[in-house]
Design an enzyme around this catalytic site. Structure first.
Site, short mmCIF file in Angstrom:
data_model
loop_
_atom_site.label_atom_id
_atom_site.label_comp_id
_atom_site.label_asym_id
_atom_site.label_seq_id
_atom_site.Cartn_x
_atom_site.Cartn_y
_atom_site.Cartn_z
N ASN A 1 20.65 -2.39 -1.92
CA ASN A 1 19.32 -2.89 -2.27
C ASN A 1 18.62 -3.27 -0.96
O ASN A 1 18.89 -4.32 -0.40
CB ASN A 1 19.44 -4.11 -3.20
CG ASN A 1 18.08 -4.70 -3.53
OD1 ASN A 1 17.04 -4.09 -3.22
ND2 ASN A 1 18.08 -5.87 -4.14
N TRP A 2 17.73 -2.39 -0.52
CA TRP A 2 17.06 -2.60 0.76
C TRP A 2 15.92 -3.62 0.68
O TRP A 2 15.33 -3.96 1.71
CB TRP A 2 16.52 -1.27 1.30
CG TRP A 2 17.56 -0.36 1.86
CD1 TRP A 2 18.87 -0.65 2.10
CD2 TRP A 2 17.37 1.00 2.27
NE1 TRP A 2 19.51 0.45 2.63
CE2 TRP A 2 18.61 1.48 2.75
CE3 TRP A 2 16.27 1.86 2.29
CZ2 TRP A 2 18.77 2.78 3.24
CZ3 TRP A 2 16.44 3.16 2.77
CH2 TRP A 2 17.67 3.60 3.23
N LYS A 3 15.58 -4.02 -0.54
CA LYS A 3 14.48 -5.00 -0.71
C LYS A 3 13.25 -4.54 0.06
O LYS A 3 12.97 -3.35 0.12
CB LYS A 3 14.96 -6.40 -0.28
CG LYS A 3 16.28 -6.76 -0.97
CD LYS A 3 16.67 -8.20 -0.86
CE LYS A 3 17.99 -8.42 -1.59
NZ LYS A 3 18.35 -9.79 -1.74
N HIS B 1 15.70 -7.76 -11.15
CA HIS B 1 16.35 -8.44 -10.02
C HIS B 1 15.88 -9.89 -9.98
O HIS B 1 14.73 -10.19 -10.30
CB HIS B 1 16.02 -7.73 -8.71
CG HIS B 1 16.83 -8.25 -7.56
ND1 HIS B 1 16.47 -9.39 -6.88
CD2 HIS B 1 17.98 -7.81 -7.00
CE1 HIS B 1 17.38 -9.63 -5.95
NE2 HIS B 1 18.29 -8.69 -5.99
N GLU C 1 14.95 -11.75 -7.69
CA GLU C 1 13.74 -12.00 -6.88
C GLU C 1 12.49 -11.62 -7.65
O GLU C 1 11.43 -12.24 -7.48
CB GLU C 1 13.86 -11.25 -5.54
CG GLU C 1 14.87 -11.94 -4.62
CD GLU C 1 15.57 -11.04 -3.63
OE1 GLU C 1 15.12 -9.90 -3.42
OE2 GLU C 1 16.60 -11.47 -3.07
N GLU D 1 24.53 -10.84 -10.69
CA GLU D 1 24.18 -11.38 -9.38
C GLU D 1 23.89 -12.88 -9.51
O GLU D 1 22.77 -13.28 -9.85
CB GLU D 1 22.94 -10.68 -8.83
CG GLU D 1 23.16 -9.21 -8.55
CD GLU D 1 22.26 -8.72 -7.42
OE1 GLU D 1 22.79 -8.17 -6.46
OE2 GLU D 1 21.04 -8.92 -7.50
N GLY E 1 22.10 -13.53 -0.65
CA GLY E 1 21.56 -13.80 0.69
C GLY E 1 22.04 -15.11 1.30
O GLY E 1 21.50 -15.56 2.31
N SER F 1 26.04 -11.43 -1.57
CA SER F 1 26.80 -11.56 -0.32
C SER F 1 28.04 -10.67 -0.28
O SER F 1 29.08 -11.08 0.25
CB SER F 1 27.15 -13.03 -0.05
OG SER F 1 25.95 -13.79 0.11
N GLY G 1 22.80 -6.31 -0.77
CA GLY G 1 21.52 -6.51 -0.10
C GLY G 1 21.68 -6.44 1.40
O GLY G 1 21.73 -5.37 2.00
N GLY G 2 21.77 -7.61 2.04
CA GLY G 2 21.77 -7.70 3.51
C GLY G 2 22.72 -6.74 4.20
O GLY G 2 22.35 -6.08 5.19
P1 PGA Z 1 22.80 -9.94 -0.71
O1 PGA Z 1 21.73 -9.46 -1.83
O2 PGA Z 1 23.89 -8.89 -0.66
O3 PGA Z 1 22.01 -9.99 0.56
O4 PGA Z 1 23.32 -11.25 -1.14
C1 PGA Z 1 22.15 -8.89 -3.04
C2 PGA Z 1 20.95 -8.54 -3.89
O5 PGA Z 1 19.96 -9.29 -3.89
O6 PGA Z 1 20.95 -7.51 -4.59
#
Ligand code: PGA
Length: 256
Positions: A13-15, A99, A101, A171, A177, A217, A238-239
């Site tokens: 997930n590159w956001k 998601h 967010e 999640e 994050g 994470s 994500g990250g």
């Molecule tokens: P993260 O994000 O791996 O940076 O915790 C996961 C996500 O939001 O899908």
């Protein structure tokens, strides 16, 4: 259901990160590293501005491309939105829905998640529906209720016969994050709750075949431990997915 009866799915997930040039550079490093991957389906979830570029690079490679959101309608006067028809026309195959967010900052609700899920299934897009509790909900002992409600409302009115492609991502919001990964026990417990709710809402057969990913994470050094658990069928990253070497290492380590 024996461990890994379901094919693993590892999604990046590159956001709201990367320019087209950066996405191209990523694929040039990443694709040779995962060219022989057979144990997992690999998905890159990119912003709409990157989708044509990433689809082009993924062609003839073992990589699928996902949008990070979509509207549920085919078209209309909805400035700023992207429709399932547009995604299909671009060659996108998967879509993230709900998601945290989007829920937190953009008014996504369980009701809009349900509309989007129905639309994705109707258009032949593989939906990856995200659920997960906030820290305060976990501390108040509400995790099970939150996960059951989010899952039940997402699946409301879905025809079990049409739910084959469904993917759920657990999640926990407190793990996204933050570097604070759920323990294997916490993740496995949550996945069992979600799988039971899928059985309840759809059918035991759909529940047994639905992939439930863990996200929050995920890093190269914990991907193997998490993905070898019986009810964890992959990861949403994500990250640690922004760097091609790190994400390729996660894909490799997920094989256990
Ligand atoms: P993260 O994000 O791996 O940076 O915790 C996961 C996500 O939001 O899908």
């Amino acid at each position: 259901m024996p461990t890994h009866a379901r094919k693993l799915l590892i999604a990046a997930n590159w956001k709201m990160y990367k320019t087209p040039d950066e996405a191209v550079a990523f694929t040039h490093t990443f694709i040779p590293l995962v060219g022989n991957c057979r144990h997992a389906e690999i998905v890159l979830c990119a912003s709409p501005s990157l989708l044509p570029t990433v689809v082009e690079k993924a062609r003839n490679n073992p990589i699928h491309v996902a949008a990070q959101d979509m509207h549920w309608l085919d078209q209309g006067a909805y400035t700023g939105e992207t429709s399932p028809l547009m995604l299909k026309a671009l060659g996108v195959s998967h879509v993230l829905i709900g998601h945290s967010e989007r829920r937190q900052y953009f008014n996504e609700t369980n009701t809009t998640v349900n509309l989007k899920l129905k639309s994705a299934l109707a258009h032949g897009l593989v939906p990856i529906v995200c659920v997960g509790e906030h820290l305060a909900q976990r501390e108040a002992g509400e995790t099970g209720d939150v996960l059951r409600l989010q899952t039940a409302m997402a699946l409301d009115g879905i025809d079990p016969a049409a739910a084959g492609p469904l993917v759920i991502a657990y999640e926990p919001v407190w793990a996204i994050g933050t570097g604070r990964t759920a323990t294997p026990e916490i993740a496995e417990d949550a996945h069992k709750i979600i799988r039971a709710e899928i059985a309840n809402a759809l059918s035991p057969e759909v529940a047994a075949s639905t992939r439930i990913l863990y996200g929050g994470s995920v890093k190269p050094d914990n991907a193997g431990t998490l993905c070898c658990l019986e009810d964890i069928d992959g990861a949403l990253v994500g990250g640690a997915s922004l760097d091609a070497n790190s994400f390729a290492q996660i894909v490799a380590n997920s094989a256990g």
